[in-house]
Design an enzyme around this catalytic site. Structure first.
Site, PDB file in Angstrom:
ATOM      1  N   GLY A 406      46.573  81.907  34.933  1.00  0.00           N
ATOM      2  CA  GLY A 406      45.237  81.228  34.842  1.00  0.00           C
ATOM      3  C   GLY A 406      44.648  80.614  36.109  1.00  0.00           C
ATOM      4  O   GLY A 406      44.920  81.243  37.075  1.00  0.00           O
ATOM      5  N   ASP A 408      46.338  78.485  38.358  1.00  0.00           N
ATOM      6  CA  ASP A 408      47.183  78.779  39.328  1.00  0.00           C
ATOM      7  C   ASP A 408      47.075  80.043  40.090  1.00  0.00           C
ATOM      8  O   ASP A 408      47.146  80.171  41.438  1.00  0.00           O
ATOM      9  CB  ASP A 408      48.458  78.464  38.979  1.00  0.00           C
ATOM     10  CG  ASP A 408      49.571  78.458  40.098  1.00  0.00           C
ATOM     11  OD1 ASP A 408      49.305  78.247  41.101  1.00  0.00           O
ATOM     12  OD2 ASP A 408      50.736  78.799  39.532  1.00  0.00           O
ATOM     13  N   TYR A 499      50.153  75.654  29.207  1.00  0.00           N
ATOM     14  CA  TYR A 499      50.975  74.531  28.729  1.00  0.00           C
ATOM     15  C   TYR A 499      50.659  73.614  27.522  1.00  0.00           C
ATOM     16  O   TYR A 499      51.423  72.976  27.103  1.00  0.00           O
ATOM     17  CB  TYR A 499      50.844  73.569  29.809  1.00  0.00           C
ATOM     18  CG  TYR A 499      51.856  73.922  31.175  1.00  0.00           C
ATOM     19  CD1 TYR A 499      52.133  75.150  31.040  1.00  0.00           C
ATOM     20  CD2 TYR A 499      52.031  72.957  32.158  1.00  0.00           C
ATOM     21  CE1 TYR A 499      53.072  75.519  32.138  1.00  0.00           C
ATOM     22  CE2 TYR A 499      53.230  73.173  33.089  1.00  0.00           C
ATOM     23  CZ  TYR A 499      53.524  74.572  33.224  1.00  0.00           C
ATOM     24  OH  TYR A 499      54.198  74.708  34.409  1.00  0.00           O
TER      25      TYR A 499
END
Length: 561
Positions: A406, A408, A499
């Protein structure tokens, strides 16, 4: 208490408010068969949905092009969510689609029938009467024996496109001959014609229509000057003959902004004609160079805190697309520094919201700080955080600081080897960064000078300190920003991707945490970034943040402190 209106522009503006204030006409799911489909040259999709009793015309504007993909054909079922939209240039109402689901989706308990939606609109309008003066732009007999004529405003310096349809029922005759171009004054009850999806004034008494013999005033509106004497220097030179709407003042504010010293290489033009195939629209204000080339287009409207500017932003984007202009400005009547600025994203073919300073930089003019001492500006932007023109962007990092997915991956790939080397040094020294913590590296090849890597919590149901850890991510990121003299910072929606943190629960935690951090810092005369952005690529996340900004009483760009 019936509401009285003075002219067509005021009627349409109040109709819009009536619809927007009725929760039963907003964010509604409907389902039915598609009976017609039509695509316009500028990318707008029109279609009709029927529930075998009533029909409603629906529209998907070109800024929601993804909703048009794989659209069902005529005769198929469709499930759409949206709101009633007043098409004021046609005296018609439509259903503006904002979301779409497959027809077998388990939403049956949420659906409102087309008949019910139509009846709700009819009931909402019936509580209002209208007294209006205007010029007949069109007149014709209806098959049912009614006489229908359309009124538009006569203004001193500006001719609006707003139309209101008036109806003389069968058996009610005008006391004089009605002709195109005739100036009349009428009163009656507001309502709708469901068969043609039109809103109208129903004139049920021949005494409620009269000729207007006095000539319209073509000079400046003296009443405007008297009413706004304390704002004389801010008044718009475009005066409305019979309407003291706020739009004229907004236009004046935009003209003054474009006429400032920083825009000395440009000139402004009002009512710029923008062709849409066979049709022509008029942009409120445009910025052009000495060769008459368009550099920016501004639409000026009165909007509310509920995000009701969405429709008008769609109009602005249509003007930008039709003219090939890359920069847009949507101005409302609240605070000139809360205007919405748009820039064309060539990769996606759509427009991203940018800051005022980014807008001015794109025009190659020197930005002037819009942030007074003791204040911080919060900005909500729908776009790619990698492109954010700030001192630092925040990355949603993993505890081990290994490359994730994503945002990151996107940030680290764009930052290149310099970021990777800096992260590796931290990983070797720290081993692991626990949830709620943050570290800083250089920005490498990114526009931002720094990247703050914040480790968010993994969602496990909300009972394992996830809210506290999420708040710590933002507080620790801001502390690092202060320690490094960072004046502007951009955040993604931390932890709401892989997450699994629900965006509806994360958004209020995020905004309240940042708000409290900033307000406490200013109260204690401590340093804090002067500009904080929330840059969201995902449309669902962005829309959720829009609602939370509104819940806090924030504009999409606002000052706090």
């Amino acid at each position: 208490m019936p509401t009285e209106f003075k002219n067509v522009s005021e009627i349409t503006q109040n109709l819009i408010r009536i619809v927007q204030d009725n929760s039963n006409l907003q964010n509604v799911w409907i389902q039915g068969k598609i009976s017609e489909v039509n695509r316009t040259q500028n990318g707008i999709l029109n279609f009709k949905v029927t529930d075998n009793s009533k029909v409603i015309e629906c529209v998907i504007f070109n800024d929601n092009a993804s909703l048009q993909e794989n659209f069902p054909v005529i005769g198929n079922e469709v499930s759409v969510k949206g709101q009633i939209y007043i098409a004021k240039d046609m005296s018609k109402y439509r259903f503006m689609v904002t979301s779409r689901e497959d027809p077998d989706a388990s939403l049956s308990n949420q659906f409102v029938s087309v008949s019910t939606l139509t009846n709700t609109l009819e009931t909402a309008l019936k509580t209002h009467s209208a007294e209006v003066q205007g010029k007949i732009s069109e007149i014709y007999p209806a098959p049912s024996g009614f006489t229908i004529f359309k009124l538009k405003d006569e203004t001193a310096h500006r001719q609006d496109d707003n139309i209101i349809e008036c109806v003389l029922p069968r058996g009610i005759e005008s006391p004089f001959s009605l002709e195109k171009g005739e100036r009349v004054r009428v009163s009656g009850q507001l309502g709708i014609f469901a068969s043609t999806r039109a809103y109208r004034i129903n004139i049920d008494d021949p005494n409620n229509i009269e000729q207007v013999t006095e000539q319209p005033t073509l000079n400046e509106c003296q009443e405007c000057h008297q009413r706004f004497n304390n704002l004389r220097d801010q008044l718009c030179p475009i005066c409305y003959d019979a309407s003291l709407t706020s739009e004229g003042i907004v236009i004046g504010a935009v003209v003054r902004y474009f006429s400032g010293h920083k825009f000395s290489g440009f000139s402004t033009e009002r009512e710029r004609r923008i062709p849409f195939g066979a049709n022509v629209g008029r942009a409120d204000v445009v910025l052009r160079d000495s060769e008459n080339r368009l550099f920016a287009i501004a639409e000026c409207k009165r909007i509310g805190d509920d995000g009701s500017d969405r429709i008008e932003q769609g109009q602005l984007k249509s003007y930008l697309n039709a003219s090939g202009t890359n920069l847009g400005l949507f101005a409302d009547d609240t605070d000139p520094y809360e205007w919405i600025f748009l820039k064309k994203n060539s990769e996606r073919g759509d427009f991203d919201e940018i800051s005022r300073s980014q807008f001015e930089k794109a025009l190659n003019v020197d930005p002037v700080s819009d942030i007074p001492p003791g204040k911080t500006r919060l900005e909500l932007i729908h776009g790619n955080i990698i492109e954010a023109e700030v001192d630092a962007i925040v990355n949603a990092a993993k505890a081990e600081l290994t490359k994730g997915s994503g945002v990151d991956t996107a940030i680290r790939d764009a930052g290149g080897e310099e970021i990777e080397r800096a992260i590796q040094e931290i990983a070797e020294r720290e081993s692991v960064c626990p949830p709620g913590s943050a570290v800083i590296t250089i920005g490498g090849s990114l526009p931002a000078k720094y990247v703050i890597h914040a480790v968010g919590p993994i969602w496990q149901g909300g009972n394992r300190s996830e809210p506290e850890l999420l708040a710590d991510c933002y507080k620790n990121s801001l502390k690092i920003a202060v320690e490094n003299g960072i004046r502007s910072i951009a955040f993604p929606a931390i932890s709401t991707g892989n997450y699994g943190y629900p965006i509806e629960q994360a958004a209020p935690i995020t905004l309240n945490t940042v708000k409290e951090f900033v307000e406490q810092a200013h109260q204690n005369n401590e340093m804090v970034p002067e500009r904080i952005q929330f840059v969201l690529f995902d449309e669902e996340a962005y829309n959720c943040y829009v609602k939370e900004f509104a819940n806090l009483g924030f504009g999409l760009s606002c000052l706090i402190g």
